[in-house]
Design an enzyme around this catalytic site. Sequence first.
Site, mmCIF file in Angstrom:
data_model
loop_
_atom_site.group_PDB
_atom_site.id
_atom_site.type_symbol
_atom_site.label_atom_id
_atom_site.label_comp_id
_atom_site.label_asym_id
_atom_site.label_seq_id
_atom_site.Cartn_x
_atom_site.Cartn_y
_atom_site.Cartn_z
ATOM 1 N N THR A 71 -11.498 -1.123 -35.809
ATOM 2 C CA THR A 71 -10.450 -1.998 -35.274
ATOM 3 C C THR A 71 -11.045 -3.386 -35.146
ATOM 4 O O THR A 71 -12.255 -3.571 -35.313
ATOM 5 C CB THR A 71 -9.913 -1.468 -33.925
ATOM 6 O OG1 THR A 71 -8.776 -2.261 -33.539
ATOM 7 C CG2 THR A 71 -10.953 -1.516 -32.822
ATOM 8 N N GLU A 89 -0.942 -9.475 -39.527
ATOM 9 C CA GLU A 89 -2.340 -9.772 -39.240
ATOM 10 C C GLU A 89 -3.221 -9.208 -40.342
ATOM 11 O O GLU A 89 -2.895 -8.165 -40.925
ATOM 12 C CB GLU A 89 -2.785 -9.076 -37.948
ATOM 13 C CG GLU A 89 -2.006 -9.468 -36.730
ATOM 14 C CD GLU A 89 -2.570 -8.809 -35.473
ATOM 15 O OE1 GLU A 89 -2.467 -9.428 -34.421
ATOM 16 O OE2 GLU A 89 -3.102 -7.683 -35.553
ATOM 17 N N ARG A 101 -4.214 -2.740 -43.334
ATOM 18 C CA ARG A 101 -5.641 -2.742 -43.683
ATOM 19 C C ARG A 101 -5.805 -2.292 -45.134
ATOM 20 O O ARG A 101 -4.929 -1.602 -45.668
ATOM 21 C CB ARG A 101 -6.410 -1.851 -42.705
ATOM 22 C CG ARG A 101 -6.411 -2.425 -41.285
ATOM 23 C CD ARG A 101 -7.297 -1.637 -40.333
ATOM 24 N NE ARG A 101 -7.258 -2.201 -38.981
ATOM 25 C CZ ARG A 101 -8.064 -3.168 -38.539
ATOM 26 N NH1 ARG A 101 -8.977 -3.677 -39.352
ATOM 27 N NH2 ARG A 101 -7.960 -3.618 -37.309
ATOM 28 N N HIS A 152 -5.142 -7.656 -28.022
ATOM 29 C CA HIS A 152 -6.118 -6.575 -28.157
ATOM 30 C C HIS A 152 -6.402 -5.974 -26.785
ATOM 31 O O HIS A 152 -6.967 -6.611 -25.907
ATOM 32 C CB HIS A 152 -7.436 -6.991 -28.838
ATOM 33 C CG HIS A 152 -8.088 -5.799 -29.482
ATOM 34 N ND1 HIS A 152 -7.867 -5.446 -30.798
ATOM 35 C CD2 HIS A 152 -8.879 -4.835 -28.971
ATOM 36 C CE1 HIS A 152 -8.527 -4.340 -31.072
ATOM 37 N NE2 HIS A 152 -9.138 -3.938 -29.977
ATOM 38 N N ASP A 153 -5.988 -4.724 -26.673
ATOM 39 C CA ASP A 153 -6.206 -3.946 -25.447
ATOM 40 C C ASP A 153 -5.464 -4.479 -24.224
ATOM 41 O O ASP A 153 -5.818 -4.144 -23.091
ATOM 42 C CB ASP A 153 -7.705 -3.803 -25.130
ATOM 43 C CG ASP A 153 -8.362 -2.735 -25.985
ATOM 44 O OD1 ASP A 153 -7.629 -1.904 -26.568
ATOM 45 O OD2 ASP A 153 -9.597 -2.725 -26.075
ATOM 46 N N ARG A 155 0.953 13.382 -41.378
ATOM 47 C CA ARG A 155 1.602 14.496 -42.050
ATOM 48 C C ARG A 155 2.097 14.156 -43.455
ATOM 49 O O ARG A 155 2.690 15.001 -44.122
ATOM 50 C CB ARG A 155 2.802 14.980 -41.222
ATOM 51 C CG ARG A 155 2.427 15.878 -40.075
ATOM 52 C CD ARG A 155 2.147 17.292 -40.581
ATOM 53 N NE ARG A 155 1.585 18.124 -39.534
ATOM 54 C CZ ARG A 155 2.285 19.013 -38.830
ATOM 55 N NH1 ARG A 155 3.564 19.161 -39.037
ATOM 56 N NH2 ARG A 155 1.684 19.732 -37.924
ATOM 57 N N GLY A 205 -0.152 -3.121 -29.160
ATOM 58 C CA GLY A 205 0.143 -1.906 -29.900
ATOM 59 C C GLY A 205 -0.408 -0.645 -29.256
ATOM 60 O O GLY A 205 0.337 0.218 -28.786
ATOM 61 N N HIS A 206 -1.725 -0.551 -29.216
ATOM 62 C CA HIS A 206 -2.352 0.722 -28.852
ATOM 63 C C HIS A 206 -1.879 1.240 -27.487
ATOM 64 O O HIS A 206 -1.432 2.387 -27.370
ATOM 65 C CB HIS A 206 -3.879 0.555 -28.870
ATOM 66 C CG HIS A 206 -4.614 1.833 -28.701
ATOM 67 N ND1 HIS A 206 -4.840 2.714 -29.740
ATOM 68 C CD2 HIS A 206 -5.134 2.415 -27.598
ATOM 69 C CE1 HIS A 206 -5.490 3.772 -29.280
ATOM 70 N NE2 HIS A 206 -5.675 3.617 -27.981
ATOM 71 N N HIS A 232 -0.640 -4.784 -39.047
ATOM 72 C CA HIS A 232 -1.966 -5.177 -39.546
ATOM 73 C C HIS A 232 -2.296 -4.264 -40.731
ATOM 74 O O HIS A 232 -2.996 -3.260 -40.558
ATOM 75 C CB HIS A 232 -2.999 -5.004 -38.419
ATOM 76 C CG HIS A 232 -4.352 -5.544 -38.734
ATOM 77 N ND1 HIS A 232 -5.159 -6.118 -37.781
ATOM 78 C CD2 HIS A 232 -5.051 -5.617 -39.889
ATOM 79 C CE1 HIS A 232 -6.295 -6.508 -38.341
ATOM 80 N NE2 HIS A 232 -6.254 -6.199 -39.619
ATOM 81 N N ASN A 259 3.104 -4.238 -31.770
ATOM 82 C CA ASN A 259 2.316 -3.851 -32.950
ATOM 83 C C ASN A 259 2.586 -2.366 -33.226
ATOM 84 O O ASN A 259 2.333 -1.503 -32.373
ATOM 85 C CB ASN A 259 0.828 -4.103 -32.653
ATOM 86 C CG ASN A 259 -0.051 -3.758 -33.849
ATOM 87 O OD1 ASN A 259 0.174 -2.776 -34.530
ATOM 88 N ND2 ASN A 259 -1.071 -4.564 -34.068
ATOM 89 N N HIS A 319 -2.943 2.959 -41.793
ATOM 90 C CA HIS A 319 -1.696 3.032 -41.002
ATOM 91 C C HIS A 319 -0.570 2.285 -41.730
ATOM 92 O O HIS A 319 0.131 2.890 -42.528
ATOM 93 C CB HIS A 319 -1.897 2.657 -39.527
ATOM 94 C CG HIS A 319 -2.730 1.460 -39.209
ATOM 95 N ND1 HIS A 319 -2.474 0.231 -39.740
ATOM 96 C CD2 HIS A 319 -3.812 1.315 -38.381
ATOM 97 C CE1 HIS A 319 -3.351 -0.625 -39.244
ATOM 98 N NE2 HIS A 319 -4.198 -0.004 -38.439
HETATM 99 C C1 LIG Z 1 -6.110 -8.231 -34.352
HETATM 100 C C2 LIG Z 1 -6.219 -7.242 -33.292
HETATM 101 O O1 LIG Z 1 -6.658 -7.454 -32.254
HETATM 102 C C3 LIG Z 1 -5.740 -5.914 -33.373
HETATM 103 O O2 LIG Z 1 -4.514 -6.034 -33.322
HETATM 104 C C4 LIG Z 1 -5.651 -5.128 -34.520
HETATM 105 O O3 LIG Z 1 -4.569 -5.537 -35.305
HETATM 106 C C5 LIG Z 1 -5.415 -3.698 -34.165
HETATM 107 O O4 LIG Z 1 -5.614 -3.043 -35.335
HETATM 108 P P1 LIG Z 1 -5.689 -1.471 -35.356
HETATM 109 O O5 LIG Z 1 -4.354 -0.994 -34.916
HETATM 110 O O6 LIG Z 1 -5.987 -1.175 -36.780
HETATM 111 O O7 LIG Z 1 -6.768 -1.074 -34.410
HETATM 112 N N1 LIG Z 2 -3.151 -8.745 -32.141
HETATM 113 C C1 LIG Z 2 -3.355 -7.645 -31.280
HETATM 114 C C2 LIG Z 2 -2.435 -6.558 -31.612
HETATM 115 O O1 LIG Z 2 -1.577 -6.699 -32.442
HETATM 116 C C3 LIG Z 2 -2.493 -5.271 -30.929
HETATM 117 O O2 LIG Z 2 -3.734 -4.925 -30.423
HETATM 118 P P1 LIG Z 2 -3.808 -3.557 -29.580
HETATM 119 O O3 LIG Z 2 -2.781 -3.675 -28.472
HETATM 120 O O4 LIG Z 2 -3.444 -2.450 -30.517
HETATM 121 O O5 LIG Z 2 -5.211 -3.495 -29.068
#
Ligand SMILES: CC(=O)[C@@H](O)[C@H](O)COP(=O)(O)O
Ligand SMILES: NCC(=O)COP(=O)(O)O
Length: 237
Positions: free
Chosen positions: A100, A70, A45, A190-191, A18, A213-214, A43, A7, A50
């Site tokens: 989120t 998503e 929004r 997610h996480d 920036r 992603g995060h 995703h 992600n 982002h």
């Molecule tokens: C669907 C999900 O769990 C998350 O992936 C979400 O897409 C994260 O979005 P943000 O990066 O906007 O927090």
């Molecule tokens: N669907 C979950 C995703 O795309 C990423 O979630 P996160 O790793 O950013 O919490």
Amino acid sequence: MTRLSVNINKVATLRNARGGDVPNVIKVAQDCESFGADGITVHPRPDERHIRRKDVYDLRPLLRTEFNIEGYPAPDFIDLVLKVKPHQVTLVPDSPTQLTSNAGWDTKTHFDFLNEVLDEFNNAGIRTSVFVSTDTEMIEYAAKAGADRVELYTEPYATAYPKGREAAVAPFVEAAKVARSLGLGLNAGHDLSLVNLNYFYQNIPWLDEVSIGHALISDALYLGLERTVKEYKNCLR
Ligand SMILES: CC(=O)[C@@H](O)[C@H](O)COP(=O)(O)O
Ligand SMILES: NCC(=O)COP(=O)(O)O
């Protein structure tokens, strides 16, 4: 094989800080692919904080792996997905201002709406996934509504993991078994992180895909993107 979809929302967050084009979201996506990612997730929004609609259009012809979009199926989102035709769309019940994703769908209450939207995407040949908690009934109604897959919302797993990973994963294993018995494909996200991913995979090896992603983009600050993607892939073995 469980696929890793990276992600790239957080790459766009950094770029937008920036107003220019650094880091370049498309190059990062392509590099993730060449480092071994099996897919790219975005995703977009409504506030474009982002990923922007333009990013989604720009990415589509350049990606060589699976593209997963998503989002909450508002008219703008549905229109974007039908035009871009990704491999997969994941429906998430987020409100426009949400920080989120923080919950799965109530697929029973929103059955008619989901059924209609899923039909539209299914008719367009786009694989569908519905974001759900581990509640069995929610998974059953996702199947009835016409989803190809469910994506298990793994934040509760990630939060509970440090306190006891067996208890943390148990409801996810049960939910995964229910999804499998209903003939649904299975995604999770997610996480998820380098700390908790391998244990999740070991317990649910029939997972089709994780989207991350995060934590992954944060790890890349220390490890570099190439090594990070490879380390996440190693957690899925
Ligand atoms: C669907 C999900 O769990 C998350 O992936 C979400 O897409 C994260 O979005 P943000 O990066 O906007 O927090
Ligand atoms: N669907 C979950 C995703 O795309 C990423 O979630 P996160 O790793 O950013 O919490």
